[in-house]
Design an enzyme around this catalytic site. Structure first.
Site, PDB file in Angstrom:
ATOM      1  N   CYS A 142      -1.262  59.868  35.253  1.00 31.82           N
ATOM      2  CA  CYS A 142      -0.835  60.178  36.703  1.00 31.82           C
ATOM      3  C   CYS A 142      -1.951  60.647  37.408  1.00 31.82           C
ATOM      4  O   CYS A 142      -1.843  60.379  38.721  1.00 31.82           O
ATOM      5  CB  CYS A 142       0.287  60.936  36.701  1.00 31.82           C
ATOM      6  SG  CYS A 142       0.191  62.664  35.998  1.00 31.82           S
ATOM      7  N   GLU A 166       8.487  64.144  37.857  1.00 34.02           N
ATOM      8  CA  GLU A 166       7.006  63.941  37.941  1.00 34.02           C
ATOM      9  C   GLU A 166       6.759  62.491  37.997  1.00 34.02           C
ATOM     10  O   GLU A 166       6.890  61.826  37.029  1.00 34.02           O
ATOM     11  CB  GLU A 166       6.376  64.446  36.724  1.00 34.02           C
ATOM     12  CG  GLU A 166       6.749  66.035  36.780  1.00 34.02           C
ATOM     13  CD  GLU A 166       5.872  66.868  37.701  1.00 34.02           C
ATOM     14  OE1 GLU A 166       4.963  66.243  38.158  1.00 34.02           O
ATOM     15  OE2 GLU A 166       5.884  68.183  37.876  1.00 34.02           O
TER      16      GLU A 166
END
Ligand code: NAD
Length: 486
Positions: free
Chosen positions: A293, A259
């Site tokens: 993010c 990720e």
């Protein structure tokens, strides 16, 4: 640090957590955990080295067979207890997150609820690891597929969601029957250690979850990736470090989930409900002060509404209350450390030098702590670094577009592919644009996509694999095919 905060920290685990016990680092090293609101040390934690990493893998290995053989229902009930325990101490956990990460207490409360949901969701999934059986096309035999735990997992997490990034990995791994070693970010080890205490209290057997705070991240993670007992790496962090770890994992062909970084475009079409777009923009940009993010990194607004959108956004950004995260009423806390502030400031200076104009903020304030003013930039040059790099701070660059084709081209012009946002009241356009965006996730008239029940993850250089939802557990399971005749 206030007396309350001192009390909060005094009850915490600050050693390594290996084999169900708190242990010092083999070489006795410790490092400081710093409060970003003051720049002062809160406490110290043990600093794991290579010997500790191997000891943690020993513990995970010893516990592995029994944990994999535990009844799924029992694993489910332990995870469900972890959810209950986490919610019971939600306020203390939120304060702890705020203290070591800096984020506003309201964001920290949101993170605790989000993080706990992974325990609840995977308590429900633990009993649903279904395999399959079918007749082979030839009709001669059967194809039986079992789902088995992948084995010992190394989990590496970032500092920006210290609780949620840990539970998003630990919960599906445990549900699947894997044992784990978690290496949290060195800026935020206390929250990870608090998770270990909760899991222990919930009934997780010794060795099933091990936590290794470490400043020496590279050597500690490398030692584990090169241990033949380790089968899986799940990493959340920057694309830069992700690339290094993918290369390391290749040495032993370790199964990886990645990720990585994002560079989210936020598209606003002229037909959008502008008030809704502003609400969405504030969430997409300012949750965690932009240190996410999923943070909207580039605002692309159709030319005819760009001035109005920018003005409304600047009004909202300027009105935000900036202060110590742990202080009630704060909307924007400090960034995690000094380097984070320097990086944001450098990107803003670069954009201004290329002709951008700050219509809100644009500076780092004087005084202690790692703060940056909520900032809106207009007239941003298309080549500005701020549009290419993750800002990871409270800065919104606004660029205009002329039509749908150009909007999609701008949005996709990045190596990243985590999430994009689209605001339009034309549903057909919204779905068409969502389909054309090269991102793992799209927020359509939504400024927040994270949901424990949804598959979270990126395409392109934003990652490999998905976390959350049903898919999240598949990352910790391996299919075993048995060819059968009966
Ligand atoms: P980072 O890559 O610097 O660090 C992540 C983790 O890796 C930390 O635990 C760190 O100690 C460790 N690490 C650093 N160098 C290492 C090395 N050489 N070997 C082994 N481990 C190493 O990222 P960060 O600054 O902690 O977090 C911010 C980044 O994380 C941003 O890029 C953000 O987009 C990304 N992120 C992605 C997601 C997602 O789900 N896609 C979620 C949160 C954050």
């Amino acid at each position: 640090m206030s007396d309350n905060s001192a009390e909060l920290v005094s009850n915490l685990l600050t050693d390594l957590y290996v084999g169900g016990k708190a242990v010092p680092a083999a070489d006795g090293r410790r490092f400081d955990v710093v409060d970003p609101a003051t720049g002062q040390a809160i406490t110290t934690v043990a600093d794991a080295g290579v010997n500790d990493a191997i000891a943690a893998i020993d513990a995970a290995d010893e516990a592995a067979a029994a944990w994999a053989a535990t009844a799924p229902r029992q694993r489910a009930e332990i995870l469900r207890r972890a959810f209950d325990l986490m919610m019971r101490s939600a306020e203390d956990l939120a304060r702890l997150i705020s203290l070591e990460n800096g984020k506003a207490i309201m964001d920290a409360r949101g993170e605790v609820a989000y993080a706990a949901e992974f325990f609840r969701w995977y308590s429900e999934e633990a009993v649903r690891a279904a395999g399959s059986v079918m007749t082979a096309p030839s009709g001669a035999n059967k194809i039986l597929v079992l789902q088995q735990p992948v084995g010992i997992c190394v989990l590496v997490t970032p500092w920006n969601f210290p609780a949620a990034m840990a539970t998003r990995k630990i919960a599906p791994a445990l549900a699947a029957g894997c044992t784990v070693v978690l290496k949290p970010a060195s800026d935020t080890p206390l929250t990870a250690l608090a998770m270990a205490s909760i899991l222990q209290e919930a009934g997780v057997p010794p060795g099933v979850v091990n936590v290794l705070p470490a400043r020496r991240s590279g050597e500690v993670v490398s030692a584990m990736l090169h241990d033949p007992r380790v089968r899986k790496l799940s990493f959340t962090g920057s694309t830069e470090v992700g690339r290094i770890l993918l290369a390391e994992a290749a040495d032993r062909v370790v199964n990886t989930s990645m990720e990585l970084g994002g560079n989210a475009p936020f598209l606003v079409f002229a037909d959008a409900d502008l008030n809704a777009a502003i609400e969405g923009a504030m969430v997409a940009k300012m949750r965690n002060a932009g240190e996410a993010c999923t943070a909207a990194n580039r605002f692309y607004v159709e030319a005819s509404v760009a001035d109005e959108f920018s003005r409304l956004l600047a009004d909202r950004m300027s009105a935000l209350v900036v202060g110590p995260g742990i202080q009630e009423g704060t909307e924007v806390g400090p960034l995690v450390n000094k380097d984070a502030v320097s990086k944001v400031d450098q990107l803003v200076r670069g954009a201004l030098a290329q002709g951008a104009k700050a219509i809100a903020g644009g500076r780092r304030p004087e005084g202690e702590g790692f703060y940056y003013e909520p900032t809106v930039l207009v007239n941003v040059h298309p080549d500005a670094a701020i549009l290419r790099e993750e800002i990871f701070g409270p800065v919104a660059p606004v660029v205009t577009f002329e039509d749908e084709t150009q909007a999609i081209a701008f949005a996709n012009a990045t190596e990243h592919g985590l999430v994009g946002y689209v605001y339009t009241s034309d549903l057909a356009r919204g779905l068409r644009v969502s389909e054309a965006l090269e991102f793992g996730m799209v927020g359509l008239n939504r400024g927040l996509v994270s949901d424990p029940a949804a598959p979270f993850g990126g395409s392109k250089q934003s990652g490999i694999g998905r976390e959350g939802g049903h898919d999240g557990m598949l990352d910790y399971l391996e299919s075993k095919y048995i060819a059968v005749q009966w």
